[in-house]
Structures are given as structure tokens and as C-alpha cells.
Design an enzyme around this catalytic site. Structure first.
Site, PDB file in Angstrom:
ATOM      1  N   THR A  24       0.801  -1.232   0.000  1.00  0.00           N
ATOM      2  CA  THR A  24       0.000   0.000   0.000  1.00  0.00           C
ATOM      3  C   THR A  24       0.833   1.281   0.000  1.00  0.00           C
ATOM      4  O   THR A  24       0.325   2.345   0.368  1.00  0.00           O
ATOM      5  CB  THR A  24      -0.938   0.016   1.223  1.00  0.00           C
ATOM      6  N   TYR A  61       3.994   5.734   4.809  1.00  0.00           N
ATOM      7  CA  TYR A  61       3.318   5.835   3.510  1.00  0.00           C
ATOM      8  C   TYR A  61       2.254   6.923   3.603  1.00  0.00           C
ATOM      9  O   TYR A  61       1.145   6.701   4.105  1.00  0.00           O
ATOM     10  CB  TYR A  61       2.659   4.505   3.116  1.00  0.00           C
ATOM     11  N   GLN A 178      11.614  -8.488   5.182  1.00  0.00           N
ATOM     12  CA  GLN A 178      11.055  -7.852   3.989  1.00  0.00           C
ATOM     13  C   GLN A 178      12.166  -7.128   3.222  1.00  0.00           C
ATOM     14  O   GLN A 178      12.541  -6.013   3.565  1.00  0.00           O
ATOM     15  CB  GLN A 178       9.929  -6.874   4.346  1.00  0.00           C
ATOM     16  N   GLY A 207       8.418  -4.684  -4.137  1.00  0.00           N
ATOM     17  CA  GLY A 207       8.850  -4.332  -5.485  1.00  0.00           C
ATOM     18  C   GLY A 207       8.842  -5.520  -6.427  1.00  0.00           C
ATOM     19  O   GLY A 207       9.635  -5.581  -7.362  1.00  0.00           O
ATOM     20  N   ARG A 211       8.312  -1.614  -9.426  1.00  0.00           N
ATOM     21  CA  ARG A 211       7.676  -0.300  -9.587  1.00  0.00           C
ATOM     22  C   ARG A 211       7.004  -0.135 -10.945  1.00  0.00           C
ATOM     23  O   ARG A 211       7.069   0.907 -11.583  1.00  0.00           O
ATOM     24  CB  ARG A 211       8.716   0.807  -9.330  1.00  0.00           C
ATOM     25  N   ARG A 285      -2.893   0.976  -6.583  1.00  0.00           N
ATOM     26  CA  ARG A 285      -3.646   2.128  -6.069  1.00  0.00           C
ATOM     27  C   ARG A 285      -4.960   2.329  -6.810  1.00  0.00           C
ATOM     28  O   ARG A 285      -5.730   3.220  -6.489  1.00  0.00           O
ATOM     29  CB  ARG A 285      -2.803   3.391  -6.094  1.00  0.00           C
TER      30      ARG A 285
END
Length: 331
Positions: A24, A61, A178, A207, A211, A285
Site C-alpha cells: 500500500t 506511507y 522484507q 517491489g 515499480r 492504487r
């Protein structure tokens, strides 16, 4: 359609987890062109409808915004979800970030995250980046205290070296790590993945579609504007961008010819099948960006596939560029 290879258990979490989780970062808005809450909530609901049952977020974020949106989206649905968030990044009034994993910061952040997420516990709580100003022992013990209090179920670390993982494990019951990992960013194969296997750690790979580079949606005319972080990523700038795009075209052809799958499904499956503890983080998103999740489940890549895919990558990418440009500064 999932099979037994598509799910995983994380130490200290009782739910079975599908090995694609929703990331997110983009939902927070910062570095991704600003927030769009209506679409963000629809995106989270689309992920749940497509079988995803783990959501990974972080306070930084959007400086709390992503957590608030996740909290709203999960109202009435919390019990079915494995909720992961992070701790250990602070920021000043100008929005400048810095690392802070002090026990005092952890105690404050857990309460802030619980409130924003509208929950009384977090399934997986992760140190976002190592903090060289705080002894790892103090950080690990503060996290273990939260676990014993029941505020968190499991402990994770993100962006840690193998040495830091080993030290952290001496003082806390570590369950997950992570790191960044995808077909183009593979340095963790040298040390982090073997360490995860040794300690039986789940590995949330962020990733996983690099991206958007492995989404199959980009071409030489794709532009990045505003605060888009890809403006500072060498992979998305000429002349390298063209090399990566050439690789994606060949990878897409391989996926189609051999499995009748999209490049996106291939890229995510590649991450999942690399190590049995891997979970691919799927960042989105917009609801339509969830399309294809099911396509990455229910099949497996072979050793021969990995060999042939490595040959495609070697043909186009002469030097791997890792995502070190994303690291926040120390205090």
C-alpha cells in the site's frame, strides 16, 4: 485458483496466508502523485475479492495516510485479514524522514498505528529500516515486549543485512523479513534468501513488479511526473530504460508462449517459486491494477524455466541496479 504451493504460514500467526499480499505504499500518495482515497478503498476491496488476505502498510506511507485508508477499508473485515505494518521511521514537520527504532519511538508508533488501523492488534509488525543510532538488542527487546503483551502477533524486519538479522534473532522471536526482490533486483539471492531459509523466515518481497516495470504496461513513451520516485531510479531513465523494456518484451513473449500468461503473472510467479517462504507484494492504487492476481496463482515455474529466463535477462541487462536510492537517511 490456489493450490498448496500458493499459501504459507508465518510463525506465530495462525491464519493461512495467500502468497500474494497487497502493498500500500502508493495508496499513501507521497512519491506516487498524491492520494486518491476512493480508488484506494476500492483497490483494497478488489484485492480481498481476488483472494488476497494479507495487507502490508506502514506509517510513513503518506505520513499515516495509508494506514488510515486501510483501517477504513477493513471495517467489518478485520478478522479475516493478516495485517502487516511497520515501525522505526520518524519524520519532521517538513516531511523529511529519518530512522528511529528506539524503544520510545516504538512505544509511540504502535499506539498510533493501532488507532489509525482501527484495530487492537497487528499480525506482523516490522522494523522498516535498521537504525544505526539504536542498539539492535534494544529494538528487538522492545518488539518482543509488544508481542508478549499481545499487541502484535509476529515480528519482522525490513531492509536488514544478514548480520543484523542474526543479531536481532538473538533477542526476539523473528518470524519474517522484507527485502526488495524481483527479476531485475536480485542481490538478496547471495545472502538474505539463504539466511531466510536457514531460519525458516517468511520473506515478504517488496517491489515484485519493480515499480511497474514488469507490469507489461510501460513503453518508451511512458513519462514520470511530479514527485514520482521513478524519476530518480536509473532503470527508468535513458539509456537503461530501453534495455529494461527490451527485456520485458522478451519475458512477455516467453510467458505467453510457454504458459499463456501475462508478463505480470510471470513476474509475480517468479518471485513466489524462488523460495518456499516468499510472499510477493503486489502494489496497487487503482482497482484495475488488481486484475491478474488470480493469473499468478495455481501453476508453477520449473528449473528449466528459471534457466531460460536468466538467459533472457543476461542478454539485455549487463549490470544489475539495486534500489539503494530509496533508502532513507540515518538520524
Amino acid at each position: 485458483m490456489t493450490n498448496q504451493h500458493d499459501t504459507i504460514k508465518i510463525h506465530n500467526i495462525d491464519k493461512t496466508i495467500v502468497r500474494i499480499a497487497l502493498g500500500t505504499w502508493a495508496i499513501g500518495g507521497s512519491s506516487w502523485g498524491g492520494p486518491d482515497d476512493d480508488n484506494a478503498i476500492k483497490t483494497i476491496h478488489a484485492a480481498l475479492d481476488n483472494g488476497i488476505n494479507m495487507i502490508d502498510t506502514a506509517p510513513v506511507y503518506g505520513f499515516g495516510h495509508a494506514e488510515e485508508v486501510v483501517g477504513k477499508a477493513l471495517k467489518g473485515k478485520r478478522d479475516n485479514i493478516v495485517l502487516a505494518t511497520k515501525v522505526g521511521l520518524n519524520w519532521d514537520n517538513s516531511g523529511k524522514m529519518f530512522r528511529d527504532s528506539s524503544p520510545k519511538r516504538i512505544q509511540k508508533e504502535i499506539e498510533d498505528s493501532l488507532r489509525r488501523l482501527n484495530t487492537d492488534y497487528i499480525d506482523l509488525y516490522q522494523i522498516h529500516w535498521p537504525d544505526d543510532k539504536t542498539p539492535i538488542k534494544e529494538t528487538a527487546q522492545a518488539m518482543e515486549k509488544l508481542r508478549k503483551e499481545g499487541k502484535i502477533k509476529a515480528i519482522g524486519v525490513s531492509n536488514f543485512s544478514t548480520k543484523q538479522i542474526e543479531e536481532f534473532s538473538q533477542y526476539a522471536d523473528l518470524a519474517a523479513i522484507q527485502p526488495p526482490y524481483n527479476m531485475f533486483e536480485r542481490s538478496i539471492e547471495n545472502d538474505i534468501l539463504p539466511c531466510a531459509e536457514k531460519h525458516k523466515l517468511a520473506t515478504l518481497c517488496y517491489g515484485s513488479i519493480c515499480r511497474g516495470l514488469l507490469s507489461g504496461k510501460m513503453n518508451k513513451d511512458t513519462k514520470f511526473t511530479g514527485d514520482d520516485l521513478r524519476k530518480s531510479d536509473p532503470k527508468f531513465q535513458p539509456p537503461l530504460f530501453e534495455h529494461y523494456l527490451a527485456a520485458t518484451r522478451d519475458l512477455e513473449e516467453y510467458a505467453q508462449k510457454n504458459y499463456n500468461k501475462s508478463l505480470l503473472a510471470l513476474a509475480v510467479r517468479w518471485v513466489i517459486d524462488r523460495y518456499k517462504g516468499n510472499i510477493a507484494l503486489w502494489g496497487a492504487r487503482k482497482p484495475q491494477q488488481i486484475n491478474g492476481v488470480q493469473d499468478a496463482l495455481g501453476w508453477q515455474l520449473t528449473k528449466e524455466d528459471y534457466k531460460e529466463l536468466d538467459e533472457i535477462l543476461a542478454k539485455h541487462i549487463k549490470k544489475n541496479i539495486e534500489p539503494s536510492f530509496m533508502a532513507p537517511p540515518s538520524r
